[in-house]
Every structure is written in C-alpha cells, then in structure tokens.
Design a protein around this motif. Structure first.
Motif, PDB file in Angstrom:
ATOM      1  N   ILE A   1       0.976  -1.214   0.028  1.00 48.93           N
ATOM      2  CA  ILE A   1      -0.021  -0.020  -0.088  1.00 48.93           C
ATOM      3  C   ILE A   1       1.072   1.280  -0.065  1.00 48.93           C
ATOM      4  CG2 ILE A   1      -1.737   1.173   1.461  1.00 48.93           C
ATOM      5  CD1 ILE A   1      -2.923  -1.093   2.373  1.00 48.93           C
ATOM      6  N   LEU A   2       1.969   1.350   0.733  1.00 50.10           N
ATOM      7  CA  LEU A   2       2.794   2.276   0.831  1.00 50.10           C
ATOM      8  C   LEU A   2       3.716   2.686  -0.527  1.00 50.10           C
ATOM      9  CD1 LEU A   2       4.395   2.124   4.566  1.00 50.10           C
ATOM     10  CD2 LEU A   2       2.689   3.691   3.774  1.00 50.10           C
ATOM     11  N   LEU A   3       3.900   1.563  -1.139  1.00 53.93           N
ATOM     12  CA  LEU A   3       4.631   1.666  -2.396  1.00 53.93           C
ATOM     13  C   LEU A   3       3.748   2.047  -3.544  1.00 53.93           C
ATOM     14  CD1 LEU A   3       6.765  -1.622  -2.145  1.00 53.93           C
ATOM     15  CD2 LEU A   3       7.492   0.864  -1.920  1.00 53.93           C
ATOM     16  N   SER A   4       2.606   1.769  -3.372  1.00 54.24           N
ATOM     17  CA  SER A   4       1.624   2.118  -4.462  1.00 54.24           C
ATOM     18  C   SER A   4       1.268   3.723  -4.416  1.00 54.24           C
ATOM     19  CB  SER A   4       0.278   1.127  -4.473  1.00 54.24           C
ATOM     20  OG  SER A   4      -0.357   1.554  -3.329  1.00 54.24           O
ATOM     21  N   MET A   5       1.348   4.393  -3.329  1.00 51.75           N
ATOM     22  CA  MET A   5       1.062   5.773  -2.963  1.00 51.75           C
ATOM     23  C   MET A   5       1.709   6.624  -4.151  1.00 51.75           C
ATOM     24  SD  MET A   5      -1.574   5.923  -0.963  1.00 51.75           S
ATOM     25  CE  MET A   5      -2.268   4.454  -0.204  1.00 51.75           C
ATOM     26  N   PRO A   6       0.982   7.557  -4.526  1.00 49.21           N
ATOM     27  CA  PRO A   6       1.790   8.478  -5.377  1.00 49.21           C
ATOM     28  C   PRO A   6       3.229   9.187  -4.821  1.00 49.21           C
ATOM     29  CG  PRO A   6      -0.294   9.127  -5.665  1.00 49.21           C
ATOM     30  CD  PRO A   6      -0.142   7.983  -4.514  1.00 49.21           C
ATOM     31  N   PHE A   7       3.210   9.389  -3.550  1.00 56.88           N
ATOM     32  CA  PHE A   7       4.251  10.174  -3.001  1.00 56.88           C
ATOM     33  C   PHE A   7       5.573   9.088  -2.869  1.00 56.88           C
ATOM     34  CE2 PHE A   7       1.345   8.894   0.436  1.00 56.88           C
ATOM     35  CZ  PHE A   7       2.171   7.879   1.133  1.00 56.88           C
ATOM     36  N   SER A   8       5.432   7.918  -3.521  1.00 58.80           N
ATOM     37  CA  SER A   8       6.454   7.075  -3.111  1.00 58.80           C
ATOM     38  C   SER A   8       7.269   6.569  -4.605  1.00 58.80           C
ATOM     39  CB  SER A   8       5.934   5.631  -2.589  1.00 58.80           C
ATOM     40  OG  SER A   8       5.543   5.698  -1.290  1.00 58.80           O
ATOM     41  N   GLN A   9       6.467   6.921  -5.508  1.00 56.30           N
ATOM     42  CA  GLN A   9       6.913   6.838  -6.921  1.00 56.30           C
ATOM     43  C   GLN A   9       7.570   7.875  -7.653  1.00 56.30           C
ATOM     44  OE1 GLN A   9       3.650   4.629  -9.136  1.00 56.30           O
ATOM     45  NE2 GLN A   9       2.301   4.526  -7.106  1.00 56.30           N
ATOM     46  N   GLN A  10       8.093   7.447  -8.709  1.00 56.70           N
ATOM     47  CA  GLN A  10       8.961   8.384  -9.582  1.00 56.70           C
ATOM     48  C   GLN A  10       7.742   9.017 -10.703  1.00 56.70           C
ATOM     49  OE1 GLN A  10      11.991   9.313  -9.566  1.00 56.70           O
ATOM     50  NE2 GLN A  10      13.572   7.759  -9.161  1.00 56.70           N
ATOM     51  N   ILE A  11       7.956  10.173 -11.145  1.00 57.81           N
ATOM     52  CA  ILE A  11       7.044  10.643 -11.929  1.00 57.81           C
ATOM     53  C   ILE A  11       7.133   9.932 -13.090  1.00 57.81           C
ATOM     54  CG2 ILE A  11       6.578  12.934 -13.375  1.00 57.81           C
ATOM     55  CD1 ILE A  11       7.929  14.458 -11.057  1.00 57.81           C
ATOM     56  N   GLY A  12       5.930   9.647 -13.850  1.00 54.54           N
ATOM     57  CA  GLY A  12       5.694   9.096 -15.085  1.00 54.54           C
ATOM     58  C   GLY A  12       5.904   7.346 -14.861  1.00 54.54           C
ATOM     59  N   SER A  13       5.751   7.018 -13.398  1.00 51.92           N
ATOM     60  CA  SER A  13       5.782   5.590 -13.249  1.00 51.92           C
ATOM     61  C   SER A  13       4.632   4.910 -13.818  1.00 51.92           C
ATOM     62  CB  SER A  13       5.847   5.234 -11.786  1.00 51.92           C
ATOM     63  OG  SER A  13       5.761   3.832 -11.244  1.00 51.92           O
ATOM     64  N   GLN A  14       4.595   3.746 -14.483  1.00 51.29           N
ATOM     65  CA  GLN A  14       3.745   3.020 -14.960  1.00 51.29           C
ATOM     66  C   GLN A  14       3.408   1.839 -14.317  1.00 51.29           C
ATOM     67  OE1 GLN A  14       1.826   4.200 -17.772  1.00 51.29           O
ATOM     68  NE2 GLN A  14       3.438   5.956 -17.309  1.00 51.29           N
TER      69      GLN A  14
END
Length: 462
Positions: free
Chosen positions: A30-43
């Motif tokens: 759940i934490l990894l799926s949050m927008p604040f954990s991901q690079q811009i443009g992550s697919q």
C-alpha cells in the motif's frame, strides 16, 4: 485493537510468523503504491507494487518493474524498511524494542522468536536477540562506509552515500535489490571494492546468527591464549553445527567458482572479455551470490546452458539456517547427502566428524529437501502452463530462484505473464518462511487425532 492483539497472541506459533510477514507485505504494498512513493511517470500497477513488496519482505530481489525507475527516495526508503523487516522478521524487531523499553517478553513469545530466528537454545535468548539486532546494524554500517569510497566519488555525496547504505542493507539481508537501474551490478564487474564488500556482506548475513556468536566466543578465547599452535584445537571447540556450515559454505563457494570458470572462461559475453583480475572477481561474486543474494555482475541471458544448470543446483541449496539467506539450507542438504552415503555404505546411523546425528533431525532434513523439490517442480509446471513458449531451463531457474529467495533471473521476470508472476509471489513467500512453517501453520487448524497404528506391512522398493 486490544482484542485483536489478544487473538494474535493466542494463535499457534507458526501462524504468528506467517501472519506477521503477510501483514508487513500488505502494508508495504500500500505504501509503495502511493503517489508520494513513486517516480514521476511511473507506469507500475498495484500488482507490481505487491510483487515488489513480497520480493522485498521475502528478501528475494525479483521485480516486475525496476526499483530505480519506479520509486523515488521515499519509496526506496520504504523498500529498505521492508527488507529489514523481512531479513530479521517483524516479530524480532518488535520484541527487541519491547526489551529495550524494559518490558518482559513472555515465554510463548520467546518460543516464537526462537523459531523465527532458527535459534536452537533458549539460554540467554534475550542477550542473543539484542546482539543480533545490534550487530546487524553495525555490520551494515561498516559495509556502507566501505562502499562510499567508490560510490561517493562516482555519484556525489548525497546519492553516493544513499546508494552505499541501500546496497549494504540489501546485501547483508541477501535481498538482491539495487537502486541503480535494470542491470544489477553489471557495471561494477571489475571494481575490487564492490566485488569484495558485497560478497562478504552476503556471506556474513547468510551464514546464520548463531555462527557469529560461536566464532566470536572462540575467537576471544584464542586471543586470550595467543597460541597459533592451538588453532586446530580451537576449530574443534566450535559447535558441530558451526563446523558443518563453515565447511559446506567454503566447499560450495569453491566448487561454484571452479565450475563457473570452466564453463564461462572463454565466453566473450560474460568472462571472456575481462582481464585475469576481472575474471577472478566476477567468478567469486557469482559463486557467492548463489547463496541466495540475488546480485549479478554478468548478464545471465548470456550464460551457457551448463552454467544455468549447475547454478540452479547451487541456488536450491542456498544459505545457512538462522540467517537472512533462503534455500533448502546448507546443513539440511549436507545431512541428506550424509544419509545417502550411510545407506550406500550400509551404516545404520548418520555420522559427521565422529558424531552420530539424531535420526529425527536427519528425517526432518530429508522431508525439507523433498518438499523443496516438489514445490519447485509444481511451480515450474504452473509457470509452463502460463508461459509455454519460454524454454524450460529458464522457467526452472526462475522457480528455484523464487522458492530459494535468491532473486537471480535471466531478465525473465518482467516479461512473464501475470499468472507466472503470481506463482512466483507465492513461491517467494513459502521460501522465505520455509515450507515446514507454512504447512505446520495450516495444520494447526486440523482436528487433532490420536495417532493410528495398524498391523505392519511390507512394500518392495528399488
């Protein structure tokens, strides 16, 4: 909340361990799926995050989306926490914090911790547990410090320091994750400090916590005596388990180096183009990473078929019990080999270094190895249904890598179907906890029956 905690405390011990890992995986995904954990443009989809969380908590290293291209600094820090929780176990870390706060851990919880860490003794278990956590962070810190001598000049202070910390924690916990890209450590195939520090962290982390303290205790005694003449005597004072693990670890690393050299020495896409020093470094690194670490400094799609086959066997064996490594375990396979030798030579008991081993331990080792073989073939068979065009040797390599929590892949995992990737997730989970723990936990819900004894029968075998 208190009611849930009470119910959890009353659960059977194996199920506590299973549930704690499943809880960490769910929260981590759940934490990894949050927008604040991901690079811009992550697919990446939630399935990809769940797969990554399983792989991190199970300290494997397989991925469907590259970590460096999917997660930002915060997401990578979450990944480090998942690796730490997976390497030592949530129960272990929580109990350590409780002990540090001065609270008492119940005997039932101590038994749970002992099973989670594969500790065979309850004597001074509190000191053992605290020492494990303390020295784990110390060793990871030393590893990170040494790696900064290469990565800080290469990437600068901020990224270089974080990369060193990330790789040190990942290597010690035998996780195999890196935050560099998609090719693991192939760009550092001939960098001495990387090819020395990373393998040493892998060995220390995967050799087993009880081995550390046995070696440390005997080393202190050796320093006090200061007599090189008594070196052989000090070796004999090591516990039988310690001697077995050390002997087999050295043998497996040495044998893997010899076989890798013979198979890949002239292969222009792996060792052939390297200098003599580079070939030795790459060979040593690949031999050690088979102890279920998951890092690679050469491309596994370019390996000869013989190399794939023998590496699959070594991955199956894995590391040692009571550490961060996976696999069937060195001591377990050693006992099965000793059992086969005893049967061939007509001996009634299994012996090692003039000691007779308990039949129950040998039987348990045989059950574990058979279960690993069956689960590997079941996993490979299911993957062959979902991805029937993939060569069988690569599917088997992938299956063994997942169940052994190794993390090595011939660049295959991201291209597999969701069905095969789901199979891999379950295999990683079972492999991290151990088949015995999984099936024991499930068996706790079966109605207890009195043991049945019938008239003896005879079956012809062979």
């Amino acid at each position: 909340m208190r009611r849930l905690l009470n119910r959890f405390s009353n659960l059977p011990i194996p199920f506590k361990i299973v549930l704690s890992f499943a809880f960490v995986i769910l929260v981590g995904s759940i934490l990894l799926s949050m927008p604040f954990s991901q690079q811009i443009g992550s697919q990446a989809t939630y399935f990809d995050h769940l797969f990554t969380a399983v792989s991190m908590v199970c300290v494997t290293g397989l991925f469907t989306e590259p970590l460096a291209h999917t997660y930002n600094i915060f997401g990578q820090i979450v990944g480090l926490v998942l690796i730490k929780l997976g390497g030592l176990g949530l129960i272990t870390l929580v109990a350590t914090i409780v002990m540090q706060l001065g609270r008492r851990v119940s005997m039932k919880d101590e038994v749970t911790l002992r099973q989670a860490l594969n500790s065979g003794s309850m004597i001074n278990f509190r000191n053992f547990l605290l020492s494990v956590v303390k020295y784990t962070f110390l060793i990871e810190g030393i590893g990170a410090f040494l790696l900064t001598f290469h990565f800080v000049p290469l990437f600068g202070w901020a990224r270089g320091l974080f990369t060193s910390i990330f790789l040190s924690i990942s290597a010690f916990n035998n996780a195999g994750f890196d935050n560099l890209g998609t090719n693991s450590l192939q760009g550092f195939v001939d960098v001495p400090i990387v090819n020395i520090v990373i393998p040493l962290l892998i060995i220390v982390g995967g050799i087993g916590f009880s081995i550390w303290f046995d070696l440390a205790q005997n080393f202190k005694s050796f320093i006090a005596v200061r007599s090189w003449i008594d070196l052989r005597g000090r070796y004999r004072r090591l516990k039988l388990h310690t001697r077995l693990v050390l002997n087999w670890t050295l043998f497996l690393i040495g044998a893997a180096m010899v076989l890798f050299m013979l198979s890949e020495w002239h292969n222009p896409t792996t060792l052939g183009s390297l200098s003599l020093s580079g070939k030795i470094q790459a060979t040593f690194f690949q031999a050690v990473t088979l102890r279920t670490a998951g890092f690679a400094t050469v491309g596994y799609t370019n390996l000869h078929l013989f190399t794939i086959i023998f590496m699959t066997v070594f991955m199956f064996i894995g590391g040692s019990p009571g550490g961060t490594a996976g696999g069937a375990k060195t001591s377990t396979v050693a006992l099965v080999v000793k059992l086969i030798w005893a049967e061939v030579t007509g001996q009634q008991h299994v012996h090692y270094q003039k000691r007779t081993l308990d039949n129950e331990i040998v039987k348990r080792a045989l059950v574990i190895v058979v279960m690993f073989v069956i689960l590997n073939f079941v996993g490979m068979s299911l993957m062959s249904i979902f991805d029937e065009t993939v060569p069988l040797q690569y599917l088997f390599f992938e299956a063994v890598s997942a169940l052994g929590t190794v993390g090595l892949s011939a660049d295959l995992t991201p291209d597999l179907s969701r069905g095969s990737q789901t199979v891999i997730m379950f295999m990683m989970f079972i492999g991290r906890l151990g088949p015995i723990t999984i099936f024991t936990a499930l068996g706790q819900f079966e109605r207890k029956q009195k043991p049945k004894v019938y008239a003896s029968g005879n079956i012809i075998i062979g």
